[in-house]
Structures are given as C-alpha cells and as structure tokens.
Design a protein around this motif. Sequence first.
Motif, PDB file in Angstrom:
ATOM      1  N   ALA A 145      61.450   8.469  10.147  1.00 60.42           N
ATOM      2  CA  ALA A 145      60.555   7.978   9.109  1.00 60.42           C
ATOM      3  C   ALA A 145      60.464   8.971   7.963  1.00 60.42           C
ATOM      4  O   ALA A 145      60.510   8.592   6.786  1.00 60.42           O
TER       5      ALA A 145
ATOM      6  N   ALA B 278      56.003   5.380  10.917  1.00 59.56           N
ATOM      7  CA  ALA B 278      56.887   5.388  12.082  1.00 59.56           C
ATOM      8  C   ALA B 278      56.417   4.396  13.138  1.00 59.56           C
ATOM      9  O   ALA B 278      57.220   3.658  13.728  1.00 59.56           O
TER      10      ALA B 278
ATOM     11  N   SER C 189      61.243   6.851  15.071  1.00 62.05           N
ATOM     12  CA  SER C 189      60.709   8.186  15.294  1.00 62.05           C
ATOM     13  C   SER C 189      60.089   8.742  14.014  1.00 62.05           C
ATOM     14  O   SER C 189      60.428   8.322  12.906  1.00 62.05           O
ATOM     15  N   ARG C 190      59.184   9.700  14.179  1.00 67.21           N
ATOM     16  CA  ARG C 190      58.554  10.331  13.028  1.00 67.21           C
ATOM     17  C   ARG C 190      59.600  11.045  12.170  1.00 67.21           C
ATOM     18  O   ARG C 190      59.522  11.019  10.943  1.00 67.21           O
TER      19      ARG C 190
END
Length: 245
Positions: A49, A39, A45-46
Amino acid sequence: MGLDQASLTALAALGDATRRRMFDFIRRARRPVTREETAETLGISRKLAAFHLDKLVDAGLLRTRYEAPAGIRKVGRRPKVYEPVDEAIAVSVPERRYEMLADVLTEAVLTEAAGESAREAALRVAHGRGRFLGEADRERVRPGRLGAERGLSLAAEALEGLGYEPERAAPALLRLRNCPFHPLAAKAPDLICAVNQSFLTGYLRGLGSDRTTAVLAPRPGACCVELRGARPPGGSPRTDAACER
C-alpha cells in the motif's frame, strides 16, 4: 486538444488497477486516510500500500502530511495520511458523462418545436431521457408500489452507474457527491443544473417513485441536485412498510 504532461503522468499512474482502486477509495472517503486503512480496505500488505500510495503522490494525484485521522489524539509520532489534491485532472476521475449531455442538447436542437425555447426543449428532452431509463429499471426490478426510502435506494443503484456517486445522508435524503457534467455545469449552471434536475425528475417518475423529488441544492464540489423523500400530508416521512402495506 491533447492531454498535458501532468494529466499524462496521472493517467499512467492510474493505469495500474490497484492504484485506481486505491485512488477511488481515498477520493470517496472525503477525509485523510492512513496507509493501514488503505491496506485493509484493498486487502493488501501495508508495504505494498505504501509503495502504490507514494506513486500516486509522485503523480500529483495525492498529497500527504502527518496527522491523527478523524481528530484522534495519540501520544508519539502522528501517522502519515493521504488525501486527493484539490485540482481535478483531465482523465475522467471522477467520472464524467459529457456524451449524455451532448445527446440531450443535440436532440433538443433537432426537435425544438414552434414557440418552444432552446432551454425548454433541453429540459423536455432531459426529462424524457430520464423517464425512459426509470421505466426500464422499473420493468427490470418490478418493485411494486414504492415508498420514499425504497425509491431512493433503487435510484442510488442506478445513479451509481451513471457516475453521480450517491450518498445516503439520511433515510429520506440522497446526496450526489459527483456532478457528471462538471466543469460544464460550473460554466453554465442555470442551464446545465436545470437539465440535470429535469433528467433526475424524469428518472424518478419513470421508476414510479412518486414519494421522491429531485431538488436543486448546490454544494461546493458536489452535484447541484439531491433527491429527497416527500412528506405525506400532515406528518413525518412515511416508511416503505407503511406505504406498501
């Protein structure tokens, strides 16, 4: 021959630009990576990702497990990490340059001289192709006299564009992580690796990088050739500053 279902699924997954960048980052990392690393590298964003990473896993391009990255031991649950599968897929990832090899071999057949073997003709043509590209780059950059390290730096820029994935392992050592001619090189290494070496030697000569050499140094999963800076007589490798003063 058409692509099989697995390759079609992989190709569809890589049709998304974000996933393509993600897969390229993980493949080049040469180690398992976390969602957080991915990310941060891609600037997303996580959560996003994680979504794309799971799509690449579903497509058979990545595998996952729980492991502390880079051998770091932490208390609690180990993070989920991702890495490429071992099997290559037939969608030009990593990049292949079969057309370049085909052109070299075709010209070798058409220009083979009397008393010249097919292998000798292929090496001659490959060297000439490499030299032509090197001379074009030298004319474009106009670098002046090249020391070993500067020569390797310029070579790395060009070879990145040809799909070799150069890696600066040391100031005077450039390793090539991808073979643009694989798996043909695996089937006929004596010929294809020699053609590759001759092409790269020609490129260095055309570039005017006389302090560097293309050396056969086969490694699993990588190009059979690496570029090395030559040692000056009676000493350690000369720096660019010393060469160009």
